[in-house]
Design a protein around this motif. Structure first.
Motif, mmCIF file in Angstrom:
data_model
loop_
_atom_site.group_PDB
_atom_site.id
_atom_site.type_symbol
_atom_site.label_atom_id
_atom_site.label_comp_id
_atom_site.label_asym_id
_atom_site.label_seq_id
_atom_site.Cartn_x
_atom_site.Cartn_y
_atom_site.Cartn_z
ATOM 1 N N GLU A 187 -15.904 3.697 -11.753
ATOM 2 C CA GLU A 187 -14.899 3.934 -12.792
ATOM 3 C C GLU A 187 -14.529 5.409 -12.878
ATOM 4 O O GLU A 187 -13.360 5.750 -13.082
ATOM 5 N N VAL A 188 -15.503 6.303 -12.722
ATOM 6 C CA VAL A 188 -15.191 7.734 -12.706
ATOM 7 C C VAL A 188 -14.267 8.051 -11.531
ATOM 8 O O VAL A 188 -13.309 8.823 -11.667
ATOM 9 N N SER A 223 -18.676 6.149 -23.319
ATOM 10 C CA SER A 223 -17.455 6.821 -23.770
ATOM 11 C C SER A 223 -17.514 8.325 -23.527
ATOM 12 O O SER A 223 -16.501 8.939 -23.170
ATOM 13 N N TYR A 224 -18.697 8.928 -23.691
ATOM 14 C CA TYR A 224 -18.823 10.370 -23.479
ATOM 15 C C TYR A 224 -18.690 10.722 -21.992
ATOM 16 O O TYR A 224 -18.105 11.744 -21.628
ATOM 17 N N VAL A 225 -19.225 9.844 -21.129
ATOM 18 C CA VAL A 225 -19.120 10.075 -19.688
ATOM 19 C C VAL A 225 -17.672 10.027 -19.245
ATOM 20 O O VAL A 225 -17.185 10.917 -18.531
ATOM 21 N N VAL A 274 -24.892 0.472 -13.273
ATOM 22 C CA VAL A 274 -24.265 0.257 -11.975
ATOM 23 C C VAL A 274 -22.753 0.086 -12.140
ATOM 24 O O VAL A 274 -22.286 -0.659 -12.997
ATOM 25 N N GLY A 275 -22.002 0.813 -11.324
ATOM 26 C CA GLY A 275 -20.545 0.724 -11.356
ATOM 27 C C GLY A 275 -19.872 1.839 -12.119
ATOM 28 O O GLY A 275 -18.642 1.976 -12.066
ATOM 29 N N THR A 276 -20.643 2.667 -12.816
ATOM 30 C CA THR A 276 -20.047 3.758 -13.584
ATOM 31 C C THR A 276 -19.353 4.754 -12.665
ATOM 32 O O THR A 276 -18.246 5.240 -12.964
ATOM 33 N N ALA A 333 -10.427 9.568 -11.577
ATOM 34 C CA ALA A 333 -10.024 10.726 -10.777
ATOM 35 C C ALA A 333 -8.796 10.418 -9.929
ATOM 36 O O ALA A 333 -7.856 11.218 -9.841
ATOM 37 N N ARG A 334 -8.798 9.243 -9.290
ATOM 38 C CA ARG A 334 -7.670 8.881 -8.434
ATOM 39 C C ARG A 334 -6.393 8.699 -9.248
ATOM 40 O O ARG A 334 -5.292 9.032 -8.794
ATOM 41 N N GLU A 335 -6.545 8.165 -10.440
ATOM 42 C CA GLU A 335 -5.385 7.906 -11.292
ATOM 43 C C GLU A 335 -4.772 9.193 -11.821
ATOM 44 O O GLU A 335 -3.544 9.358 -11.840
ATOM 45 N N LEU A 336 -5.642 10.119 -12.262
ATOM 46 C CA LEU A 336 -5.140 11.351 -12.875
ATOM 47 C C LEU A 336 -4.740 12.415 -11.851
ATOM 48 O O LEU A 336 -3.798 13.170 -12.083
#
Length: 436
Positions: A130-131, A98-100, A125-127, A135-138
Motif C-alpha cells: 500500500e505504501v 493511519s499514521y504510517v 503483511v501487505g502494508t 508512492a506510485r499514485e502521488l
C-alpha cells in the motif's frame, strides 16, 4: 549516508541515535513541537538506559539533529525510515496504520529525487504494498523503492540489541538499488558479523509478527505450566530449567510470572490473529495465547486475595513494580493494571512504588497511593507483592520489610526470593508455580 527517521518514539529515537553512532547523518522528524524541544534540551520522552547520553553525544558531534519540518528533513536523504506508532485499532484489534500511511503521503509529496522508503514500524503483511501504491499514485515520475526493515528491540536493552543484533531483516521486491542502500546503511554491523537477511517484503513483515507471537507463546506456555505445578505439587522453576536445557527449546522466555505486556506482544499477537482471520488462515494457537494471557493478569489479583486469607476488604496491599518489565517506564498492557483493578474490586487499598514508572502510571491508577521506596510501600501493609523484577528489588532487607508490615505476607510473582530466605525473615510466602 543521510538518513531521515520519521517519528521519535521508542523505535525512531533509539534507531536514529544508533545509526548516528555508526557515523551516518541522521535527521529525526516529529510533529510534536514540545517533544522535539525536550529532546534537544536533553530530556528523553522515554526511559531507556543510556539513551540520553547516546543522543547527546551524537547531537553534539553534528551527526544527529531534530526537526518538525518533514519536507526539510527528507531533502537529499538516501533512505527515509517510517517509525511511527501502529497501535491496536479501537473496536476490532487490527493494527491502526493511519499514521504510517499519512507519513508515507507526506514523505512522497516532499521528495525531490529518487529515494528508498523503509517501514521500521511493525506493520501487517501487505502494508508495504500500500505504501508503494501511494508512492506510485502521488509521484509516478520518481524511482521510489519501498522496503520493510522490522525492529527487534527489547525495551530496557534496546541500544545493545540494535548494535549487536541476532539478525537484521530487510524485505524488498528485488530492487538492486534498495539492496545496495540497505547494505551500506548496516555495513558497520559487519564487524559484529550480524547476519543481514534479505527476503521478500511480505515475508519480512510477517517475520516480525511471527517472532513476537512465538515468544509470547513461550511465556504463556510456562505460565500455564506454573498453574499446573501449583495444582500437582511441582516447582515451575525446576520444570523451566529442565525443559530449557534442551537446545531445541532454549531457556529464554520460560520464566513464569503474571503475564506479558508492553508495546509489542499484546498488539502484535492480536494483529496477527486478525490477519489470519482476514486471509481465512486462522492462527488458533496465537488466539489461545492472547486469551490465556488476558485471563492470567486478572488471576494474579485473585492469587493475592487468596494470600490474604481470601478476604482483601479493608486491607492494604503494597505493590513493588508497576511497569510491564524492568528498565523501562512503559505501562502499556502492564499486568499491574489488571492486578490493581482486581484488588480494588475486592475492596483493598493499594500502595505502590516503581523506580521509573509512577509518573506514567498515576493517571491510570487514580486510587493508588504512590510512595518513594519499597520500604515506605511495605510500612503497615497486609501484603507485599513483587510485580516487576527491577534490580532494586532483588536484594531488599527482608527482615526490615517484614517487621514494618501489619502482616508479613509476600506474594512473589517473579519468583525472585528463595523460600528459606523469606521464611527466615518472618514472611509467609506465596510464589508462582511453586509449593510455597
Amino acid at each position: 549516508m543521510k538518513i531521515t527517521m520519521i517519528g521519535t518514539g521508542y523505535v525512531g529515537l533509539v534507531s536514529g541515535a544508533c545509526f548516528a553512532d555508526f557515523g551516518h547523518d541522521i535527521v529525526c522528524v516529529d510533529k510534536d513541537i514540545a517533544k522535539i524541544a525536550a529532546i534537544e534540551a536533553g530530556r528523553m520522552p522515554i526511559y531507556e538506559p543510556g539513551l540520553d547520553q547516546l543522543v547527546g553525544t551524537n547531537a553534539a558531534a553534528g551527526r544527529l539533529s531534530f526537526t518538525t519540518d518533514l519536507a526539510a528533513g527528507v531533502k537529499g536523504a538516501d533512505a527515509i525510515f517510517i517509525a511511527v506508532g501502529t497501535p491496536s485499532r479501537r473496536g476490532d484489534g487490527h493494527a491502526d496504520l493511519s499514521y504510517v500511511y499519512a507519513a508515507a503521503r507526506e514523505i512522497v509529496e516532499a521528495l525531490d529525487g529518487p529515494a528508498v522508503i523503509v517501514t521500521k514500524s511493525t506493520v501487517p503483511v501487505g502494508t508495504g504494498d500500500e505504501v508503494e501504491r501511494i508512492a506510485r499514485e502521488l509521484r509516478p515520475d520518481l524511482d521510489i523503492q519501498v522496503v520493510s526493515n522490522p525492529e527487534f528491540l527489547r525495551e530496557g536493552a534496546a541500544i545493545g540489541d540494535f548494535k549487536r543484533p541476532d539478525r537484521v531483516v530487510v524485505g524488498t521486491t528485488g530492487s538492486e538499488r534498495a539492496i545496495a542502500i540497505m547494505s551500506q546503511i548496516y555495513r558497520p554491523l559487519n564487524l559484529n558479523q550480524a547476519p543481514l537477511m534479505f527476503t521478500g517484503r511480505r515475508t519480512a513483515e510477517l517475520i516480525k509478527y511471527a517472532a513476537n507471537a512465538f515468544l509470547a507463546t513461550k511465556i504463556t506456555f510456562i505460565n500455564e505450566m506454573a498453574d499446573l505445578c501449583e495444582a500437582v505439587g511441582a516447582e515451575v522453576q525446576d520444570v523451566s530449567r529442565g525443559i530449557g536445557l534442551d537446545n531445541r527449546i532454549g531457556s529464554k522466555f520460560l520464566h513464569a510470572g503474571p503475564g506479558y505486556g508492553g508495546s509489542c506482544f499484546p498488539k502484535d499477537t492480536l494483529a496477527l490473529v486478525k490477519t489470519g482471520q482476514d486471509f481465512d488462515a486462522p492462527v488458533r494457537i496465537v488466539e489461545t495465547v492472547v486469551q490465556v494471557n488476558d485471563l492470567r493478569k486478572r488471576a494474579m489479583g485473585r492469587k493475592i486475595v487468596k494470600a490474604l486469607g481470601g478476604d482483601a476488604r479493608g486491607k492494604t496491599v503494597a505493590l513493588l513494580g508497576l511497569t510491564f518489565k524492568p528498565n523501562t517506564d512503559d505501562m502499556r498492557d502492564a499486568p499491574s493494571l489488571a492486578i490493581v483493578q482486581a484488588l480494588e474490586d475486592a475492596g483493598a487499598k493499594v500502595v505502590a512504588y516503581d523506580p521509573e514508572g509512577m509518573e506514567i502510571a498515576a493517571p491510570m491508577m487514580s486510587n493508588v497511593t504512590m510512595v518513594n521506596s519499597a520500604y515506605e510501600a511495605a510500612a503497615g501493609a497486609d501484603a507485599l507483592v513483587l510485580v516487576t523484577e527491577w534490580d532494586a528489588f532483588r536484594a531488599l532487607d527482608l527482615k526490615r520489610l517484614a517487621t514494618s508490615m501489619n502482616a508479613p505476607t509476600l506474594v512473589d510473582l517473579r519468583n525472585i526470593y528463595p523460600v528459606a530466605e523469606t521464611q527466615a525473615a518472618g514472611f509467609t510466602l506465596s510464589r508462582v508455580g511453586s509449593l510455597a
